[in-house]
Structures are given as C-alpha cells and as structure tokens.
Scaffold this active site. Structure first.
Site, PDB file in Angstrom:
ATOM      1  N   TYR A  60       0.816  -1.214   0.000  1.00 34.02           N
ATOM      2  CA  TYR A  60       0.000   0.000   0.000  1.00 34.02           C
ATOM      3  C   TYR A  60       0.851   1.266   0.000  1.00 34.02           C
ATOM      4  CZ  TYR A  60      -4.289  -2.667   0.774  1.00 34.02           C
ATOM      5  OH  TYR A  60      -5.352  -3.514   0.628  1.00 34.02           O
ATOM      6  N   ASP A 208       1.126 -34.886  10.724  1.00 37.56           N
ATOM      7  CA  ASP A 208       0.289 -35.961  10.192  1.00 37.56           C
ATOM      8  C   ASP A 208       1.118 -36.818   9.244  1.00 37.56           C
ATOM      9  OD1 ASP A 208      -1.899 -35.071  11.572  1.00 37.56           O
ATOM     10  OD2 ASP A 208      -2.802 -34.015   9.881  1.00 37.56           O
TER      11      ASP A 208
END
Length: 241
Positions: A60, A208
C-alpha cells in the site's frame, strides 16, 4: 527452479550461482527496475526511522498512480512480494532486516526465558495460549537468557499443541513446545534454527503421516525452493521426524 539444488554436504536446498540483470534503459525491464528502486527506497526510510511494517503495508505504501498517466506502480500485492524477495537475494538480507514482517502465526511455550525487544518473557508462564511467535526473530531482537529445556517439539496442528500444553507435556518432559498451525512461518523456522544451534537442543517434529505433513517436515529440515536463498538461516538439518 532451474537455479535451485539440494546440497548433499550441508543437506539443505540452496540457490545456485546464476544471476539476472535488471536494466533501466531496457523497455522490457524498466517497470520492474522502477518497482525495485521504489521498494528499496521505502525500506531505507523504514530503517532510518526505526519502524517496521508488514509486507501488505509495504504494498500500500508503494502503490500509487504515476503522474500524467493511468499507470499504477503496482497493480496488486502479487507484484510487490517478488520484488521484496529480489531485494533479499540482491543484498543478502532477510526481509526482517529490511524492517518488513509477515503476519505472525504460531505459539511457543516451555522451559525458556527470552528477552524480546528489552522485555523479559518467561515462556513457562504463558498460560494455555503460549507466547505468540513474532515474524522477526533475529538476535538483536530476540535473546535467549535462560534455558532448562532438553529438547524442542514442533507440532503441525494447533489443536495438538493445545492438548499437549493443557496436559503439561512440556513440564513433564522438560522441553519447549512449538506450533504454527500448518506450514511453518519464516519467523518460526528462524526461531527453531536459532534455538537448535545456539542452545544445542535436539528438535523433533510431530506432523500428520500424509504428504502435507511430510512436506512440512521437509521444509523445516532442508528448506524450501521459494526460500532457497535463506536456507542457511532457516533450515534445521538435524530435526527428527
């Protein structure tokens, strides 16, 4: 990708020695040249003023319409982020050293006392939420003052971190418990490497047992292709699965 390879000696993914030029007097490069100088100038201002902003804020700050035209310096953040990476590579500096940070994500708790920008923080007294891992974890900001932990456990899931924290796992096993709720952030990877090297702690990762979990483990262990130029400051080759 063609300039990235796995170093069997150091066991990390590294950037090669190929280079690229960016010339002002070349119509195909002038836009990127302008963008590079613009972001570099903004970073220089931040460093001089001792301030930091997010990479989103940098977009920005740098975006505006060029005078007497309808052209913008940047159309979206997808244009500015690669420029920041180019600067990191070009001047061999972390974006955090350029006073830029990404959105913080992750928590840490355990037998460790740190000094964060002058504030003493005991990571064993952070409650169920833990200490929020910042984007900038460089030695001039984060200092380790006291460590009684014997190892580090980095977990993939925030839910697993919460369960282990509530159960007092780090107290029973005398360790440091970390998570970033999925793919590890730059700040967490830098912090993990610093703790592993400076505190001489063995690191373990709990993920996992699937392709995504194994990928998260591999990024911690050997670095990633996108950040191959920072592997030496982020990868932890001795981390165990």
């Amino acid at each position: 990708l063609s300039n990235v390879s796995f170093n069997k000696r150091t066991k990390i993914i590294e950037l090669g020695d190929k280079t690229q030029s960016r010339e002002f007097f070349n119509t195909s490069m002038v836009r990127k040249f302008m963008q590079t100088m613009l972001v570099a100038s903004k970073c220089k201002t931040l460093i001089d003023e001792g301030k930091t902003v997010s990479i989103r804020q940098m977009y920005y700050m740098s975006k505006h319409t060029l005078p007497h035209s309808n052209d913008n310096t940047f159309e979206d953040q997808a244009e500015s982020d690669p420029i920041i990476e180019d600067l990191e590579v070009g001047i061999d500096a972390l974006r955090e050293e350029l006073h830029l940070f990404a959105t913080r994500r992750g928590s840490c708790v355990g037998k460790l006392v740190i000094e964060d920008a002058g504030d003493r923080i005991d990571l064993s007294r952070m409650g169920r939420g833990g200490w929020s891992i910042p984007s900038i974890c460089e030695p001039d900001v984060i200092k380790f003052t006291e460590c009684k932990a014997e190892f580090i456990l980095f977990v993939e899931k925030d839910a697993v971190f919460t369960r282990l924290n509530e159960d007092g796992f780090w107290k029973k096993h005398n360790c440091i418990l970390m998570t970033t709720g999925g793919q590890s952030t730059r700040g967490a990877r830098r912090l993990l490497q610093r703790m592993s090297q400076e505190l001489k702690l063995q690191s373990y990762v709990l993920v996992d047992n699937d392709p995504w979990g194994l990928y998260i483990y591999s990024v911690l262990k050997q670095g990633s292709i996108n950040l191959a130029y920072e592997s030496m400051r982020m990868a932890v080759p001795n981390v165990r699965f």
